[in-house]
Design an enzyme around this catalytic site. Structure first.
Site, PDB file in Angstrom:
ATOM      1  N   ARG A 271       1.990   9.971  -8.582  1.00  0.00           N
ATOM      2  CA  ARG A 271       2.137   9.172  -7.409  1.00  0.00           C
ATOM      3  C   ARG A 271       3.578   9.317  -6.523  1.00  0.00           C
ATOM      4  NH1 ARG A 271      -0.773   3.403  -8.861  1.00  0.00           N
ATOM      5  NH2 ARG A 271      -2.921   4.022  -8.649  1.00  0.00           N
ATOM      6  N   LEU A 372      -4.318  -1.993 -15.079  1.00  0.00           N
ATOM      7  CA  LEU A 372      -5.235  -2.748 -15.463  1.00  0.00           C
ATOM      8  C   LEU A 372      -5.324  -2.794 -16.977  1.00  0.00           C
ATOM      9  CD1 LEU A 372      -8.169  -2.196 -13.064  1.00  0.00           C
ATOM     10  CD2 LEU A 372      -6.859  -4.553 -13.277  1.00  0.00           C
TER      11      LEU A 372
END
Length: 534
Positions: A271, A372
């Site tokens: 990213r 997560l």
């Protein structure tokens, strides 16, 4: 109550920790400033990593190496190995409690590839993965009778310093409904309040609740934070609103295009690389778009329904026919309260988990799909650790005497003049951070921004609230959030100035190489004192 555990925050990390503490025999109370199903966990859309090999060959070792590579030599390898080796068990547990994962034709949990991954690893539920995990966890908590105290804003952690080591003994909160200060006693508290990327105001994918309250309060109580300078920018947020468009869209085969229709970066690179490439194109005068038209309307409707809905709602476009205008936005904060392998802070009895904590698994750049996973794996550790601590301790301190002090602090804030509009200053802070403390930074502008933040802090007593009431005083809550964000802003800047190198999400244009001298975590306390720790 000897075996009581308080959990501050009701996102995925908090709910997993609460379930784990309950299973470990503790009496659990969850305190949250909003309502559980409004948590930032909802925005984790792309998936949760685990090497299941349901689509192609994968292994926990590959997952470990991908995570370490993304972290840029700034993750604890033991912690990363624990995270990745625990991933399969985490998915099996989520599946067992009813998370409705998408399935392959042969009934296996569906997986997609996200940026920085060498295999198809992210387990998903359409593009609502975080939301569906959160709702399942909440349903589980309510079924077990776990207590929720909603609409309570965290004011301070209460500590006892009578022993050799500072210990937690409770929390003070503001009841938003009544305006009353409430003190809740416990010598085992889990902070699960999320990150601080709302410092960037309108340039963040996060909800307005991501104001770093838990981190700020814990620092004031004597905890330390680490790696606050590392803030991940997500490459694809909607241009006008900063609403997140999940990496699942690129994982499914979406393209990034400039105004000329050119692809200019590997869409599934880490990213930080993708965000910098988009940033550079924008500086050239290009507009940037996400293109998923070639995936077809049937696929988009089945696998990416939320992304299509968001594009239509916020940009008034049909992504099956039109390009989606995007920009990078602050998305995830790798830094947070420094914790050990049991999720304990340096304050005895105070634990932290999720985005507000630094478990040292993300380093300088989080691998997509690991957030997560982190909240499930370390949430279970936090709950078990806090419950064990609570059951071994005896409460013998009356915290009621602190109530008047906290009430007086609020009354003092209400007495501030309001000739300066703090909402305007908050917007100004966000603009400064996006421009000068964002994807690319340099020492000169960081120092300038630091002086501006210090001036804002000095002027706080002239930025008071206009609403002096008690019941649902959102004006007061928003001022307290702004105050916390200013406090954290100064610490972020100090860390970013001190780290004289480029590494992952911390990119300094004036010193673009990584330096081995900074192969260490930045540790900072409430006074801005910095040290480094391997």
């Amino acid at each position: 109550m000897k075996n009581r555990v308080i959990v501050i925050g009701s996102g995925g990390a908090g709910l997993v920790a609460a379930l784990s503490a309950h299973e470990s025999g503790a009496k659990v109370t969850i305190i949250t400033k909003e309502y559980p199903t409004r948590s930032q966990t909802c925005m984790a859309q792309g998936g949760i990593n685990a090497a299941l090999s349901n689509v192609d060959e994968d292994s926990a070792e590959l997952h470990i190496q991908n995570t370490l590579k993304s972290a840029r030599s700034l993750a604890n390898e033991d912690a990363v190995r624990f995270l990745c080796n625990s991933a399969k068990g985490a998915i099996e547990w989520l599946d067992s409690i009813g998370v409705p994962f998408s399935r392959t034709k042969d009934g296996k949990i569906a997986q997609r590839k996200l940026g920085g991954a060498s295999a198809t690893r992210a387990c998903y539920a359409q593009d609502y993965t975080g939301l569906k995990i959160l709702h399942t966890l909440y349903d589980r908590c309510t079924a077990l009778g776990i207590e929720f105290l909603n609409e309570r804003y965290l004011l301070e952690f209460i500590t006892d310093e009578s022993s050799n080591k500072k210990s937690i003994c409770g929390v003070s909160v503001l009841n938003k409904r009544s305006g009353e200060v409430e003190l809740i006693q416990s010598n085992s508290v889990i902070v699960a309040t999320g990150g601080y990327s709302r410092v960037f105001h309108n340039y963040s994918t996060n909800s307005i609740s991501s104001s770093g309250d838990g981190i700020a309060a814990a620092l004031r109580a004597g905890a330390v934070a680490s790696d606050l300078e590392f803030i991940q920018f997500h490459p694809t947020s909607l241009r006008g609103s900063s609403i997140l468009i999940s990496e699942s869209a690129r994982g499914a085969g979406g393209y990034l295009l400039n105004s000329k229709g050119e692809r200019f970066i590997n869409e599934l690179a880490p990213r930080d690389e993708v965000s910098r490439a988009i940033h550079d194109e924008i500086l050239k005068g290009e507009s940037i778009f996400l293109d998923i038209r070639h995936l077809g309307s049937e696929f988009i409707e089945k696998e990416l329904p939320q992304e299509a809905k968001l594009a239509k709602l916020y940009e008034n476009i049909d992504p099956s026919l039109e390009l989606i205008p995007i920009k990078p936005a602050a998305h995830y904060t790798m830094g947070g309260l420094d914790v050990d392998e049991k999720t304990s802070t340096n304050i005895q009895g105070l634990f932290a988990v999720g985005e507000c904590a630094n478990h040292r698994v993300h380093g300088a750049n989080r691998l997509g799909g690991n957030s997560l996973l982190e909240l499930v794996v370390f949430g279970r550790v936090a709950g078990e650790s806090a419950a064990k601590f609570a059951c071994e301790q005896d409460l013998d301190i009356d915290i009621k005497r602190y109530k008047n002090l906290h009430e007086e602090n609020l009354e003092q804030i209400k007495s501030y003049t309001n000739e300066i509009n703090f909402y305007e200053k908050y917007s100004e802070l966000g603009e400064m951070f996006y421009k000068d403390v964002g994807i690319k930074r340099d020492k000169k502008t960081l120092l300038c921004t630091l002086e501006n933040v210090k001036e804002m802090k000095k002027a706080l007593k002239n930025m008071g609230v206009s609403d002096k009431g008690n019941i649902y005083n959102s004006n007061l809550i928003e001022f307290l959030e702004f105050k916390n964000m200013l406090f954290l802003s100064e610490l972020i800047l100090l860390c970013a100035i001190q780290r004289d190198e480029s590494r992952g999400a911390h990119f300094r244009v004036d010193t673009q190489e990584s330096k081995t001298a900074f192969d260490a975590h930045t540790i900072i306390d409430k006074d801005g004192v910095i040290s480094y720790e391997n």
